[in-house]
Design an enzyme around this catalytic site. Structure first.
Site, PDB file in Angstrom:
ATOM      1  N   PRO A  89      -2.332  -7.419   5.258  1.00 20.04           N
ATOM      2  CA  PRO A  89      -2.041  -6.402   6.084  1.00 20.04           C
ATOM      3  C   PRO A  89      -0.863  -6.592   6.529  1.00 20.04           C
ATOM      4  O   PRO A  89      -0.107  -5.540   7.052  1.00 20.04           O
ATOM      5  CB  PRO A  89      -3.182  -6.431   6.967  1.00 20.04           C
ATOM      6  CG  PRO A  89      -4.321  -7.189   6.501  1.00 20.04           C
ATOM      7  CD  PRO A  89      -3.783  -8.288   5.885  1.00 20.04           C
ATOM      8  N   GLU A 116     -10.402 -15.352   6.224  1.00 21.68           N
ATOM      9  CA  GLU A 116      -9.452 -15.038   7.302  1.00 21.68           C
ATOM     10  C   GLU A 116      -8.198 -14.788   6.822  1.00 21.68           C
ATOM     11  O   GLU A 116      -7.364 -14.455   7.384  1.00 21.68           O
ATOM     12  CB  GLU A 116      -9.428 -15.812   8.404  1.00 21.68           C
ATOM     13  CG  GLU A 116     -10.867 -16.051   9.132  1.00 21.68           C
ATOM     14  CD  GLU A 116     -11.577 -14.631   9.575  1.00 21.68           C
ATOM     15  OE1 GLU A 116     -10.792 -13.818  10.301  1.00 21.68           O
ATOM     16  OE2 GLU A 116     -12.485 -14.440   9.203  1.00 21.68           O
ATOM     17  N   ARG A 153       2.698   1.467 -14.204  1.00 16.23           N
ATOM     18  CA  ARG A 153       3.187   2.853 -14.434  1.00 16.23           C
ATOM     19  C   ARG A 153       4.850   3.019 -14.774  1.00 16.23           C
ATOM     20  O   ARG A 153       5.082   3.975 -15.427  1.00 16.23           O
ATOM     21  CB  ARG A 153       2.437   3.856 -13.557  1.00 16.23           C
ATOM     22  CG  ARG A 153       1.093   4.041 -13.227  1.00 16.23           C
ATOM     23  CD  ARG A 153       0.737   4.832 -12.296  1.00 16.23           C
ATOM     24  NE  ARG A 153       1.186   6.271 -12.570  1.00 16.23           N
ATOM     25  CZ  ARG A 153       0.586   7.338 -13.483  1.00 16.23           C
ATOM     26  NH1 ARG A 153      -0.332   6.939 -13.878  1.00 16.23           N
ATOM     27  NH2 ARG A 153       1.191   8.359 -13.492  1.00 16.23           N
ATOM     28  N   ASP A 168       6.251  12.754 -12.116  1.00 17.46           N
ATOM     29  CA  ASP A 168       5.319  12.653 -10.888  1.00 17.46           C
ATOM     30  C   ASP A 168       5.479  12.999  -9.671  1.00 17.46           C
ATOM     31  O   ASP A 168       6.558  12.681  -9.171  1.00 17.46           O
ATOM     32  CB  ASP A 168       4.955  10.936 -11.068  1.00 17.46           C
ATOM     33  CG  ASP A 168       4.003  10.554 -11.694  1.00 17.46           C
ATOM     34  OD1 ASP A 168       2.973  11.524 -12.087  1.00 17.46           O
ATOM     35  OD2 ASP A 168       3.809   9.332 -11.996  1.00 17.46           O
TER      36      ASP A 168
HETATM   37  N1  4HQ Z   1      -6.559  -7.713   3.245  1.00 16.71           N
HETATM   38  N2  4HQ Z   1      -3.473  -4.465   2.067  1.00 16.71           N
HETATM   39  C1  4HQ Z   1      -7.919  -9.544   4.470  1.00 16.71           C
HETATM   40  C2  4HQ Z   1      -6.345  -6.471   3.420  1.00 16.71           C
HETATM   41  C3  4HQ Z   1      -4.918  -5.791   2.758  1.00 16.71           C
HETATM   42  C4  4HQ Z   1      -4.495  -4.463   2.973  1.00 16.71           C
HETATM   43  C5  4HQ Z   1      -6.193  -8.536   2.328  1.00 16.71           C
HETATM   44  C6  4HQ Z   1      -7.660  -8.089   4.417  1.00 16.71           C
HETATM   45  C7  4HQ Z   1      -6.574  -9.924   2.432  1.00 16.71           C
HETATM   46  C8  4HQ Z   1      -7.665 -11.765   3.714  1.00 16.71           C
HETATM   47  N3  4HQ Z   1      -4.095  -6.559   1.847  1.00 16.71           N
HETATM   48  N4  4HQ Z   1      -7.481 -10.428   3.355  1.00 16.71           N
HETATM   49  N5  4HQ Z   1      -4.834  -3.843   3.801  1.00 16.71           N
HETATM   50  O1  4HQ Z   1      -6.519  -5.618   4.358  1.00 16.71           O
HETATM   51  O2  4HQ Z   1      -3.389  -5.570   1.447  1.00 16.71           O
END
Ligand code: 4HQ
Length: 247
Positions: A89, A116, A153, A168
């Site tokens: 994230p 985590e 793509r 697209d």
């Molecule tokens: N995660 N975009 C927790 C995501 C996420 C997202 C990925 C949560 C990896 C350990 N990854 N982990 N949104 O929420 O890419």
């Protein structure tokens, strides 16, 4: 182009890769996607991929050793340069432009985090974090699949001729126009006459107007960076003057 996905849920990832446009591209050898089970790179009896966090607190952290070993294996098999992406994230938000940039890489590696997240020292091997959006997922597998799909793509031959990447909607920075197929009427709703008129110039203009109307209503910020042709600029100006109704 090659993709390597490192995950503790290989079956989940493999199943998804068999479907649709990406599945066909793999079958045809246009892209190569290898899925690596992180547990295969563990050395302990329990095949542990996670451990308790230093400093305490809830949850578990992904152990660095199996990840280093998996990345070493991928580097051995693919050669260099490898581009290692961590789905997180905290990452660069995936957009059509980011997907296009990533498609210029020869070998992409996607590290799927769980728990985590990964031990911070894994970062020394990561080129870029990528996020698919601001929401919390329970693992990086779905984001990795999203990245592979959006990036693949752009690889020549992956998307069939009849689909066309350049047309697209998002490549042009606008939302899509409405689509219809048979029957001409269902539940009292008719297909717009223009689409059955056979007048291709008018159909093209109608679709442009629809795309622009929707974008203006739902995602006006896209219009700041969209690449519009003369006709689209004219239609947009009309829409902004409030002419010609709401749709
Ligand atoms: N995660 N975009 C927790 C995501 C996420 C997202 C990925 C949560 C990896 C350990 N990854 N982990 N949104 O929420 O890419």
């Amino acid at each position: 182009m090659t993709f390597d996905i490192v995950t503790i849920f290989p079956a989940m990832v493999e199943a998804a890769l068999q479907a649709g446009v990406v599945g066909r591209a793999i079958e045809r050898g246009i892209i190569d996607v290898a899925v690596h089970d992180l547990r295969e790179f563990t050395t302990d009896r329990h095949r542990s991929v996670d451990d308790v966090p230093y400093g305490g607190g809830p949850g578990m952290v992904m152990k660095p050793e199996p990840i280093f070993k998996a990345l070493d294996r991928v580097a051995e098999r693919r050669g260099t340069p490898l581009t290692v992406l961590l789905t997180s994230p905290q990452g660069t938000r995936l957009t059509q432009a980011v997907a296009g940039r990533l498609s210029t890489k020869e070998h992409l590696v996607l590290l799927c985090g769980r728990y985590e997240g990964v031990d911070e020292r894994v970062r020394s091997r990561v080129d870029e974090d990528v996020s698919i959006g601001d929401y919390v997922l329970s693992g990086g597998e779905l984001p990795a699949l999203v990245v592979v799909d959006a990036v693949a793509r752009f690889v020549p031959g992956v998307v069939g001729d009849d689909q066309s990447v350049a047309e697209d909607s998002f490549s042009r920075g606008l939302l899509d126009f409405p689509h219809y197929t048979r029957p001409a009427e269902i539940a009292g709703e008719r297909v717009p006459d223009v689409l059955m008129s056979g007048n291709h110039a008018e159909i093209r203009r109608w679709r442009k107007r629809q795309s622009l109307t929707r974008t203006l209503a739902r995602r006006p910020e896209l219009l700041e960076t969209a690449s519009l042709d003369d006709e689209e600029r004219r239609i947009l100006a009309e829409l902004q003057e409030g002419k010609h109704g709401r749709s």
